[in-house]
Every structure is written in C-alpha cells, then in structure tokens.
Design a protein around this motif. Structure first.
Motif, PDB file in Angstrom:
ATOM      1  N   ARG A 143       0.858  -1.187   0.000  1.00 55.68           N
ATOM      2  CA  ARG A 143       0.000   0.000   0.000  1.00 55.68           C
ATOM      3  C   ARG A 143       0.894   1.237   0.000  1.00 55.68           C
ATOM      4  O   ARG A 143       1.867   1.315   0.759  1.00 55.68           O
ATOM      5  CB  ARG A 143      -0.897   0.019   1.239  1.00 55.68           C
ATOM      6  CG  ARG A 143      -1.843   1.214   1.286  1.00 55.68           C
ATOM      7  CD  ARG A 143      -2.775   1.186   2.480  1.00 55.68           C
ATOM      8  NE  ARG A 143      -3.436  -0.098   2.674  1.00 55.68           N
ATOM      9  CZ  ARG A 143      -4.528  -0.507   2.012  1.00 55.68           C
ATOM     10  NH1 ARG A 143      -5.061   0.261   1.082  1.00 55.68           N
ATOM     11  NH2 ARG A 143      -5.060  -1.689   2.277  1.00 55.68           N
ATOM     12  N   VAL A 144       0.559   2.209  -0.842  1.00 58.36           N
ATOM     13  CA  VAL A 144       1.317   3.458  -0.916  1.00 58.36           C
ATOM     14  C   VAL A 144       1.041   4.274   0.341  1.00 58.36           C
ATOM     15  O   VAL A 144      -0.114   4.567   0.669  1.00 58.36           O
ATOM     16  CB  VAL A 144       0.941   4.267  -2.177  1.00 58.36           C
ATOM     17  CG1 VAL A 144       1.652   5.611  -2.190  1.00 58.36           C
ATOM     18  CG2 VAL A 144       1.265   3.471  -3.436  1.00 58.36           C
ATOM     19  N   CYS A 179       6.118   2.541   0.350  1.00 53.64           N
ATOM     20  CA  CYS A 179       5.097   1.485   0.364  1.00 53.64           C
ATOM     21  C   CYS A 179       5.272   0.560   1.564  1.00 53.64           C
ATOM     22  O   CYS A 179       6.398   0.245   1.939  1.00 53.64           O
ATOM     23  CB  CYS A 179       5.195   0.650  -0.911  1.00 53.64           C
ATOM     24  SG  CYS A 179       5.018   1.590  -2.438  1.00 53.64           S
TER      25      CYS A 179
END
Length: 85
Positions: A65-66, A80
């Motif tokens: 996930r960024v 990330c």
C-alpha cells in the motif's frame, strides 16, 4: 537498486505495468522511484522486471500500500508498506 514493474490494483483487475526503481527494501516495505505519481492508499502489485524469466531467481509479485508520494529529482519517491495477500 532493482528495476521492477508496478501495477495498480483496481476493481477491474491490475493496471498495465509501469517501470520503477525499487530500493530501500525492509521487512515492512520498500521505496520506489516512479516517473508518475501514485496516490497514497493505492494498493500495488510489485515485481522485479525479470520475475517472468524462468530460473531468474526473482521472486513473484508482492502487494503493498502506498503510504506517501513525494516529487523528487527524476520522478516521484513512493513509500510502500507490504500487505498480506
């Protein structure tokens, strides 16, 4: 630094791959340098560019996930955090 392919996870499936430089890999996540910005919160599928080559020794794609995306010289620095598959 490793060259990798980054695909955004969407409801309709994965986006087309975009090239990115992968570095600063830890147990919790990694940092990418991308030519295009990637929105914080976006789920990604990240793999080394040679992952599809038989016997390359490369691992399969990981999900992340960024957490942030900041413009920098040469593109965007994207932090990330790994997520479970």
């Amino acid at each position: 630094v490793v060259l990798g392919d980054v695909r955004e996870e969407r409801d309709s499936g994965l986006s087309e791959p975009r090239a990115a430089k992968i570095f600063n890999v830890s147990m919790q996540g990694l940092v990418l340098i991308s030519r295009q910005p990637i929105t914080a919160g976006q789920l990604l599928s990240i793999s080394p560019q040679d992952a599809d080559t038989p016997d390359s020794g490369a691992s399969e794609a990981v999900r992340a996930r960024v957490m942030y995306c900041k413009q920098t010289i040469g593109g965007f620095k994207v932090g990330c955090e790994f997520v479970a598959s």
